[in-house]
Design a protein around this motif. Structure first.
Motif, PDB file in Angstrom:
ATOM      1  N   LEU A   1      10.759  -3.031 -12.107  1.00 25.10           N
ATOM      2  CA  LEU A   1      10.562  -1.601 -11.954  1.00 25.10           C
ATOM      3  C   LEU A   1       9.963  -1.675 -10.317  1.00 25.10           C
ATOM      4  CD1 LEU A   1      11.488   1.461 -12.206  1.00 25.10           C
ATOM      5  CD2 LEU A   1       9.199   1.698 -13.280  1.00 25.10           C
ATOM      6  N   ILE A   2      10.370  -1.030  -9.227  1.00 25.54           N
ATOM      7  CA  ILE A   2       9.703  -0.849  -7.989  1.00 25.54           C
ATOM      8  C   ILE A   2       9.220   0.629  -8.208  1.00 25.54           C
ATOM      9  CG2 ILE A   2       9.625  -0.641  -5.662  1.00 25.54           C
ATOM     10  CD1 ILE A   2      11.726  -2.731  -5.622  1.00 25.54           C
ATOM     11  N   GLU A   3      10.178   1.478  -8.242  1.00 25.24           N
ATOM     12  CA  GLU A   3       9.742   2.848  -8.701  1.00 25.24           C
ATOM     13  C   GLU A   3      10.984   3.811  -9.210  1.00 25.24           C
ATOM     14  OE1 GLU A   3      10.565   4.900  -4.696  1.00 25.24           O
ATOM     15  OE2 GLU A   3      12.367   3.834  -4.471  1.00 25.24           O
ATOM     16  N   PHE A   4      10.918   4.914  -9.463  1.00 21.24           N
ATOM     17  CA  PHE A   4      11.791   5.616 -10.020  1.00 21.24           C
ATOM     18  C   PHE A   4      12.170   6.860  -9.050  1.00 21.24           C
ATOM     19  CE2 PHE A   4      10.868   4.712 -14.491  1.00 21.24           C
ATOM     20  CZ  PHE A   4      11.786   3.938 -14.855  1.00 21.24           C
TER      21      PHE A   4
ATOM     22  N   HIS B   1      20.409  -0.339   2.461  1.00 21.91           N
ATOM     23  CA  HIS B   1      20.099  -1.174   3.275  1.00 21.91           C
ATOM     24  C   HIS B   1      19.169  -0.149   4.156  1.00 21.91           C
ATOM     25  CE1 HIS B   1      23.960  -2.875   2.409  1.00 21.91           C
ATOM     26  NE2 HIS B   1      23.727  -3.741   3.083  1.00 21.91           N
ATOM     27  N   LYS B   2      17.922  -0.264   3.948  1.00 25.37           N
ATOM     28  CA  LYS B   2      16.872   0.816   4.464  1.00 25.37           C
ATOM     29  C   LYS B   2      16.714   0.720   5.857  1.00 25.37           C
ATOM     30  CE  LYS B   2      15.248   2.333   0.294  1.00 25.37           C
ATOM     31  NZ  LYS B   2      14.413   1.792  -0.952  1.00 25.37           N
ATOM     32  N   ARG B   3      16.435  -0.767   6.372  1.00 27.03           N
ATOM     33  CA  ARG B   3      16.290  -0.820   7.691  1.00 27.03           C
ATOM     34  C   ARG B   3      17.173  -0.412   8.751  1.00 27.03           C
ATOM     35  NH1 ARG B   3      11.236  -3.222   8.768  1.00 27.03           N
ATOM     36  NH2 ARG B   3      10.397  -3.990   6.901  1.00 27.03           N
TER      37      ARG B   3
ATOM     38  N   ILE C   1      -2.296   0.587  -4.851  1.00 32.34           N
ATOM     39  CA  ILE C   1      -1.924  -1.042  -4.096  1.00 32.34           C
ATOM     40  C   ILE C   1      -1.215  -1.592  -5.100  1.00 32.34           C
ATOM     41  CG2 ILE C   1      -3.171  -2.918  -2.943  1.00 32.34           C
ATOM     42  CD1 ILE C   1      -5.365  -0.747  -2.125  1.00 32.34           C
ATOM     43  N   GLU C   2      -0.230  -2.402  -4.607  1.00 31.07           N
ATOM     44  CA  GLU C   2       0.460  -3.195  -5.554  1.00 31.07           C
ATOM     45  C   GLU C   2       0.811  -4.421  -5.089  1.00 31.07           C
ATOM     46  OE1 GLU C   2       3.836   0.469  -7.069  1.00 31.07           O
ATOM     47  OE2 GLU C   2       4.620  -1.604  -6.234  1.00 31.07           O
ATOM     48  N   GLU C   3       0.959  -5.337  -6.380  1.00 31.64           N
ATOM     49  CA  GLU C   3       1.400  -6.892  -6.088  1.00 31.64           C
ATOM     50  C   GLU C   3       2.714  -6.626  -5.290  1.00 31.64           C
ATOM     51  OE1 GLU C   3       3.526  -9.732  -9.292  1.00 31.64           O
ATOM     52  OE2 GLU C   3       2.846  -8.055  -9.909  1.00 31.64           O
ATOM     53  N   CYS C   4       2.953  -7.562  -4.379  1.00 29.98           N
ATOM     54  CA  CYS C   4       4.182  -7.319  -3.631  1.00 29.98           C
ATOM     55  C   CYS C   4       5.302  -8.454  -4.418  1.00 29.98           C
ATOM     56  CB  CYS C   4       3.924  -8.251  -2.232  1.00 29.98           C
ATOM     57  SG  CYS C   4       5.484  -8.234  -1.228  1.00 29.98           S
ATOM     58  N   LEU C   5       6.323  -7.708  -4.674  1.00 28.01           N
ATOM     59  CA  LEU C   5       7.510  -8.530  -5.720  1.00 28.01           C
ATOM     60  C   LEU C   5       8.381  -9.087  -4.530  1.00 28.01           C
ATOM     61  CD1 LEU C   5       8.032  -5.390  -8.069  1.00 28.01           C
ATOM     62  CD2 LEU C   5       6.706  -7.416  -8.589  1.00 28.01           C
ATOM     63  N   LEU C   6       8.825 -10.291  -4.829  1.00 27.02           N
ATOM     64  CA  LEU C   6      10.056 -10.942  -4.057  1.00 27.02           C
ATOM     65  C   LEU C   6      11.295 -10.938  -4.636  1.00 27.02           C
ATOM     66  CD1 LEU C   6       7.615 -13.808  -2.738  1.00 27.02           C
ATOM     67  CD2 LEU C   6       8.243 -11.586  -1.569  1.00 27.02           C
TER      68      LEU C   6
ATOM     69  N   GLY D   1       5.886   6.618   3.043  1.00 25.92           N
ATOM     70  CA  GLY D   1       4.432   6.468   2.574  1.00 25.92           C
ATOM     71  C   GLY D   1       4.025   4.988   1.973  1.00 25.92           C
ATOM     72  N   VAL D   2       5.111   4.008   2.254  1.00 24.62           N
ATOM     73  CA  VAL D   2       4.806   2.631   1.767  1.00 24.62           C
ATOM     74  C   VAL D   2       4.699   1.642   2.686  1.00 24.62           C
ATOM     75  CG1 VAL D   2       6.079   0.734   0.397  1.00 24.62           C
ATOM     76  CG2 VAL D   2       6.231   3.173  -0.537  1.00 24.62           C
ATOM     77  N   VAL D   3       3.728   0.710   2.792  1.00 25.20           N
ATOM     78  CA  VAL D   3       3.614  -0.259   3.762  1.00 25.20           C
ATOM     79  C   VAL D   3       3.424  -1.634   3.055  1.00 25.20           C
ATOM     80  CG1 VAL D   3       2.242  -1.473   5.497  1.00 25.20           C
ATOM     81  CG2 VAL D   3       2.241   1.250   5.382  1.00 25.20           C
TER      82      VAL D   3
ATOM     83  N   GLN E   1      15.767  -9.787  -4.539  1.00 26.47           N
ATOM     84  CA  GLN E   1      16.662  -8.976  -4.094  1.00 26.47           C
ATOM     85  C   GLN E   1      16.433  -7.392  -4.583  1.00 26.47           C
ATOM     86  OE1 GLN E   1      20.872  -9.472  -2.992  1.00 26.47           O
ATOM     87  NE2 GLN E   1      20.817 -11.368  -3.071  1.00 26.47           N
ATOM     88  N   GLU E   2      16.802  -6.316  -3.726  1.00 24.59           N
ATOM     89  CA  GLU E   2      16.276  -5.032  -4.309  1.00 24.59           C
ATOM     90  C   GLU E   2      17.771  -4.278  -4.799  1.00 24.59           C
ATOM     91  OE1 GLU E   2      13.644  -3.447  -1.275  1.00 24.59           O
ATOM     92  OE2 GLU E   2      13.802  -1.493  -2.533  1.00 24.59           O
ATOM     93  N   VAL E   3      17.783  -3.642  -5.785  1.00 21.21           N
ATOM     94  CA  VAL E   3      18.938  -3.011  -6.208  1.00 21.21           C
ATOM     95  C   VAL E   3      18.615  -1.671  -6.810  1.00 21.21           C
ATOM     96  CG1 VAL E   3      20.511  -3.134  -8.564  1.00 21.21           C
ATOM     97  CG2 VAL E   3      20.162  -5.281  -6.991  1.00 21.21           C
TER      98      VAL E   3
ATOM     99  N   VAL F   1       0.719  -1.255  -0.059  1.00 21.26           N
ATOM    100  CA  VAL F   1      -0.036  -0.002   0.205  1.00 21.26           C
ATOM    101  C   VAL F   1       1.013   1.194   0.110  1.00 21.26           C
ATOM    102  CG1 VAL F   1      -1.662   1.161   1.118  1.00 21.26           C
ATOM    103  CG2 VAL F   1      -1.940  -1.179   1.164  1.00 21.26           C
ATOM    104  N   LYS F   2       0.591   2.346  -0.951  1.00 19.54           N
ATOM    105  CA  LYS F   2       1.549   3.257  -0.883  1.00 19.54           C
ATOM    106  C   LYS F   2       0.548   4.401  -1.076  1.00 19.54           C
ATOM    107  CE  LYS F   2       5.185   0.965  -3.526  1.00 19.54           C
ATOM    108  NZ  LYS F   2       6.136   0.942  -4.834  1.00 19.54           N
ATOM    109  N   ALA F   3       0.926   5.621  -0.385  1.00 17.14           N
ATOM    110  CA  ALA F   3       0.416   6.901  -0.510  1.00 17.14           C
ATOM    111  C   ALA F   3       1.079   7.384  -1.944  1.00 17.14           C
ATOM    112  CB  ALA F   3       0.852   8.012   0.694  1.00 17.14           C
TER     113      ALA F   3
HETATM  114  P1  AMP Z   1       9.330   3.423  -2.096  1.00 21.18           P
HETATM  115  O1  AMP Z   1       8.974   4.443  -1.036  1.00 21.18           O
HETATM  116  O2  AMP Z   1       8.398   3.346  -3.376  1.00 21.18           O
HETATM  117  O3  AMP Z   1      10.826   3.132  -2.512  1.00 21.18           O
HETATM  118  O4  AMP Z   1       9.215   1.945  -1.505  1.00 21.18           O
HETATM  119  C1  AMP Z   1       9.872   1.603  -0.108  1.00 21.18           C
HETATM  120  C2  AMP Z   1      10.266   0.125  -0.202  1.00 21.18           C
HETATM  121  O5  AMP Z   1       8.942  -0.742   0.105  1.00 21.18           O
HETATM  122  C3  AMP Z   1      11.058  -0.171  -1.269  1.00 21.18           C
HETATM  123  O6  AMP Z   1      12.377   0.021  -1.452  1.00 21.18           O
HETATM  124  C4  AMP Z   1      10.776  -1.791  -1.219  1.00 21.18           C
HETATM  125  O7  AMP Z   1      11.620  -2.581  -0.472  1.00 21.18           O
HETATM  126  C5  AMP Z   1       9.203  -1.954  -0.815  1.00 21.18           C
HETATM  127  N1  AMP Z   1       8.349  -1.919  -1.854  1.00 21.18           N
HETATM  128  C6  AMP Z   1       7.816  -1.147  -2.736  1.00 21.18           C
HETATM  129  N2  AMP Z   1       6.876  -1.452  -3.533  1.00 21.18           N
HETATM  130  C7  AMP Z   1       7.431  -2.935  -3.201  1.00 21.18           C
HETATM  131  C8  AMP Z   1       6.501  -4.123  -4.327  1.00 21.18           C
HETATM  132  N3  AMP Z   1       5.644  -4.093  -5.146  1.00 21.18           N
HETATM  133  N4  AMP Z   1       6.888  -5.377  -3.780  1.00 21.18           N
HETATM  134  C9  AMP Z   1       7.675  -5.624  -2.824  1.00 21.18           C
HETATM  135  N5  AMP Z   1       8.420  -4.494  -2.125  1.00 21.18           N
HETATM  136  C10 AMP Z   1       7.965  -3.317  -2.489  1.00 21.18           C
END
Ligand code: AMP
Ligand code: GLY
Length: 423
Positions: A281-284, A213-215, A184-189, A152-154, A191-193, A142-144
């Protein structure tokens, strides 16, 4: 050339450090900068979001190139204001910066470009959003829709968690107007790059990748941060994957932006998930990552300045970049309490000793030099201890050796940067 860098973080210190090494540079300013940047540039007391004042300064000082670090001034139209004043600016127009400012916009561009990305729906009605989440099930994201300072991303593990996120974002408006609509997005599984490409509106030139390393805590635990460390290049991101990302994501999206009449110039930062079915692509983002930028800059062999100028002038086709055959790693040192409330003003010592470790660069983020010469922490993320090495192991060993030379009781860092690659 006279250059003005806008911003005050570790990313901007790394950019200033790289630009300062250019034989083409005659003068470097940074607005507002920090104590580390002050060692390589003249810091001027203008905020990164004071668009009119920045343009006024750049005109008055006959700046040849404005380099914008953070996204906020770009979404406020700093590049447009520079263009109107006849100034060359590295960074996209406000219209092209929508790629970071609006998640819906990004998804529309990706879909039009047929770039692989998570399936998605947008909602302005909370009840309809809840019904969709129940129908899809978990995990779900879920994203604002608007800019929410990266918060804003859960990524919800359960339907209940997704519903709670919808209530907070859409009904309690914890991120303000950014929550008027949600994606609202499908959850991708996978490694993130973080992948970066210089763009001139038409041509894209790969800058390579890094892993962030976000956490806040070791083992990827605790709340999200701006980024606690990075390394480059990520072993999982092969040349074949880079070629695929350029062909399937970067070039088609760049072409789509041009087709819409909003060509993208600057650095395009693609957050990718390396899934079992290929990179998605997760985001730009419309800027360099922080701390990814630090990891990239210490590996860059070529002069950064003419490459940025070529991106502004539509001449990237003429540029090739050379990279050191080195690995790099950044450890972010943050103020105790970050990303929650933290104290400002704690004294930092030992940076000279840290900088003497072979291969180490100490980039400053939230620092200030007091009149008496003492260095104090003024931000959440405060230092980016960056090292290069012939191997990633060597880069990590050097970075932590330098971290251990820093005498700063008011700060902490993660001890496991690059754990995904090194264990
Ligand atoms: P963002 O603010 O868009 O960078 O999202 C924050 C983090 O949420 C990302 O770095 C990912 O780890 C995670 N995330 C965002 N979208 C997805 C997705 N569709 N599937 C899995 N993880 C996601
Ligand atoms: N480190 C992630 C970012 O800059 O957004």
């Amino acid at each position: 050339m006279k250059v003005l860098v806008v911003g005050s973080g570790g990313r901007e210190h790394a950019l200033c450090w790289a630009l300062a090494a250019s034989p083409l540079l005659t003068k470097l300013w940074c607005a507002p900068g920090n104590a580390g940047i002050a060692e390589v540039a003249e810091c001027i007391p203008l905020g990164a979001e004071e668009v009119a004042a920045l343009v006024g300064f750049a005109r008055g000082s006959r700046v040849d190139l404005v380099v914008v670090g953070p996204e906020a001034p770009l979404t406020l139209g700093l590049a447009d204001a520079c263009a109107a004043a006849g100034l060359r600016c590295f960074g996209p127009s406000a219209a092209a910066a929508m790629l970071e400012g609006s998640k819906t916009f990004t998804k529309q561009v990706a879909d039009a470009a047929r770039a692989p990305t998570a399936a998605w729906e947008r909602f302005t009605d909370a009840a309809a959003a809840r019904a969709y989440v129940r129908a899809q099930g978990a995990p779900i994201v879920v994203k604002a829709d608007g800019l929410a300072a990266g918060k804003g991303v859960v990524v919800a593990e359960s339907v209940a968690e997704a519903e709670a996120a919808l209530a907070e974002i859409m009904e309690s408006r914890v991120h303000g107007e950014a929550g008027a609509s949600v994606v609202i997005e499908e959850c991708l599984l996978g490694q993130e790059v973080s992948f970066f490409a210089l763009c001139d509106g038409d041509t894209a030139l790969p800058l390579g990748a890094a892993q962030d390393h976000k956490r806040v805590g070791d083992g990827d635990t605790g709340p999200n941060t701006g980024g606690m460390g990075a390394y480059s290049p990520p072993p999982v991101f092969t040349q074949a994957l880079q070629d695929q990302v350029m062909a399937e994501i970067i070039q088609p999206c760049l072409a789509e932006m041009a087709r819409r009449g909003t060509p993208f110039r600057g650095v395009l930062f693609a957050g990718l998930m390396l899934t079992a079915t290929g990179p998605k692509l997760i985001e730009f983002n419309v800027r360099f990552g922080d701390p990814e930028c630090q990891a990239l800059m210490v590996r860059l062999k070529s002069d950064l300045l003419p490459a940025l100028v070529a991106a502004c002038d539509g001449k990237l086709r003429e540029v090739t970049l050379a990279w050191e055959a080195l690995h790099s790693l950044v450890v972010v040192m943050a103020a105790n309490g970050y990303p929650g409330a933290y104290a400002k003003g704690s004294e930092i010592r030992g940076l000279e000793r840290a900088a003497q470790v072979p291969g180490v660069q100490v980039f400053h983020a939230g620092t200030q030099r007091r009149e008496d010469g003492t260095l104090v922490a003024t931000g959440g993320r405060v230092l980016g201890i960056t090292a290069t090495g012939a191997t990633l192991q060597q880069a990590r060993a050097a970075a932590y050796q330098a971290v251990d030379a820093v005498d700063w009781p008011g700060g902490f860092c993660r001890r496991d940067i690059a754990h995904r690659a090194l264990g």
